[in-house]
Design an enzyme around this catalytic site. Structure first.
Site, PDB file in Angstrom:
ATOM      1  N   GLU A 140       0.256 -10.001   7.749  1.00 55.15           N
ATOM      2  CA  GLU A 140       1.188  -9.930   8.874  1.00 55.15           C
ATOM      3  C   GLU A 140       2.542 -10.468   8.437  1.00 55.15           C
ATOM      4  O   GLU A 140       2.640 -11.582   7.907  1.00 55.15           O
ATOM      5  CB  GLU A 140       0.643 -10.743  10.051  1.00 55.15           C
ATOM      6  CG  GLU A 140       1.345 -10.413  11.342  1.00 55.15           C
ATOM      7  CD  GLU A 140       0.714 -11.122  12.548  1.00 55.15           C
ATOM      8  OE1 GLU A 140       1.357 -11.112  13.608  1.00 55.15           O
ATOM      9  OE2 GLU A 140      -0.384 -11.670  12.413  1.00 55.15           O
ATOM     10  N   LYS A 180      18.684   5.752  -8.943  1.00 56.59           N
ATOM     11  CA  LYS A 180      18.275   4.855  -7.858  1.00 56.59           C
ATOM     12  C   LYS A 180      18.011   3.450  -8.396  1.00 56.59           C
ATOM     13  O   LYS A 180      18.369   2.463  -7.772  1.00 56.59           O
ATOM     14  CB  LYS A 180      17.030   5.409  -7.151  1.00 56.59           C
ATOM     15  CG  LYS A 180      16.686   4.649  -5.897  1.00 56.59           C
ATOM     16  CD  LYS A 180      15.540   5.305  -5.151  1.00 56.59           C
ATOM     17  CE  LYS A 180      15.178   4.480  -3.938  1.00 56.59           C
ATOM     18  NZ  LYS A 180      14.040   5.004  -3.202  1.00 56.59           N
ATOM     19  N   ASP A 233      10.084  -7.370   0.241  1.00 54.96           N
ATOM     20  CA  ASP A 233      10.350  -6.980   1.617  1.00 54.96           C
ATOM     21  C   ASP A 233      11.764  -6.466   1.580  1.00 54.96           C
ATOM     22  O   ASP A 233      12.665  -7.105   1.041  1.00 54.96           O
ATOM     23  CB  ASP A 233      10.194  -8.133   2.604  1.00 54.96           C
ATOM     24  CG  ASP A 233      10.140  -7.600   4.040  1.00 54.96           C
ATOM     25  OD1 ASP A 233       9.422  -6.602   4.270  1.00 54.96           O
ATOM     26  OD2 ASP A 233      10.822  -8.143   4.914  1.00 54.96           O
ATOM     27  N   GLY A 263       5.162   5.131  -2.581  1.00 55.05           N
ATOM     28  CA  GLY A 263       6.521   5.224  -3.119  1.00 55.05           C
ATOM     29  C   GLY A 263       6.955   3.935  -3.794  1.00 55.05           C
ATOM     30  O   GLY A 263       7.525   3.950  -4.879  1.00 55.05           O
ATOM     31  N   GLY A 299       0.831  -1.194   0.000  1.00 56.54           N
ATOM     32  CA  GLY A 299       0.000   0.000   0.000  1.00 56.54           C
ATOM     33  C   GLY A 299       0.870   1.250   0.000  1.00 56.54           C
ATOM     34  O   GLY A 299       0.372   2.368   0.037  1.00 56.54           O
ATOM     35  N   ASN A 300       2.194   1.066  -0.056  1.00 53.10           N
ATOM     36  CA  ASN A 300       3.146   2.171  -0.008  1.00 53.10           C
ATOM     37  C   ASN A 300       3.209   2.843  -1.389  1.00 53.10           C
ATOM     38  O   ASN A 300       3.635   2.230  -2.368  1.00 53.10           O
ATOM     39  CB  ASN A 300       4.517   1.622   0.406  1.00 53.10           C
ATOM     40  CG  ASN A 300       5.584   2.688   0.506  1.00 53.10           C
ATOM     41  OD1 ASN A 300       5.770   3.485  -0.403  1.00 53.10           O
ATOM     42  ND2 ASN A 300       6.304   2.680   1.611  1.00 53.10           N
TER      43      ASN A 300
END
Length: 195
Positions: free
Chosen positions: A40, A171, A69, A14, A11-12
């Protein structure tokens, strides 16, 4: 190759922008995971958490899901914040402040970012998994206004720039997510060709 929906297990905003840019040349339609879906992160490694998220989002949406992650490991802090990077403090400014305070009197500021990527199918199969790493050091103060998270205090090895001082293209070239994606892209292209 036909167009395929790929749900980004995040949901980020960026991360979504970064993945949209990385996936731009591939025949995929990007969607964000459902807003009400919370997965979770109980894994003890970046790879385990990416796998958990990809499998849960793929099962919930009925589409392939791409999860990552990623986090920061600081040598002088025994690898912290590690898999707890996003939960190190409630907000980006507070996470940065806590990390800088923890390193305040330390001369060893070596660190690295890791990014584990996983693509899963709705039936629970893991289709691809990779991990990318970017070495660097923690600065004494934030620099730059691009990026998100720890970007303003992470200076990429041999560049003299923090992630927050780099363009998206720089980046992508130097970053842990870009490096992981470079490993994932040929596998994803092969999966798309197979249908």
């Amino acid at each position: 190759m036909s167009q395929r929906t790929l749900v980004i297990a995040s949901g980020n905003a960026g991360k979504l922008r970064e993945f949209a840019r990385l996936l731009d040349a591939l025949p995929v339609t990007i969607e964000a995971q459902p807003e009400d879906l919370e997965v979770e992160e109980t894994g003890t490694t970046f790879a385990a958490n990416a796998r958990l998220k990809a499998c849960a989002v793929a099962a919930a949406t009925g589409h392939w899901a791409l999860a990552d992650d990623s986090g920061l490991a600081v040598e002088a802090l025994g690898g912290a914040p590690g898999v707890y990077s996003a939960r190190y403090a409630p907000s980006d400014p507070e996470r940065i402040e806590r990390l800088l305070n923890a390193l305040e009197s330390r001369s060893d500021r070596a660190a690295h970012f890791s990014a584990a990527l996983c693509i899963a199918a709705p039936d629970g199969r893991v289709l691809a998994e990779v991990e990318g790493r970017c070495p660097g050091r923690i600065t004494t103060a934030p620099r730059g206004d691009q990026g998100f998270g720890y970007d303003p205090i992470f200076e990429v090895a041999s560049t003299g720039l923090t992630f927050a001082e780099m363009s998206l293209e720089e980046k992508r070239c130097h970053g842990h997510r870009g490096r992981a994606f470079a490993l994932l892209e040929p596998q994803l292209q092969q999966l798309l060709q197979q249908g």
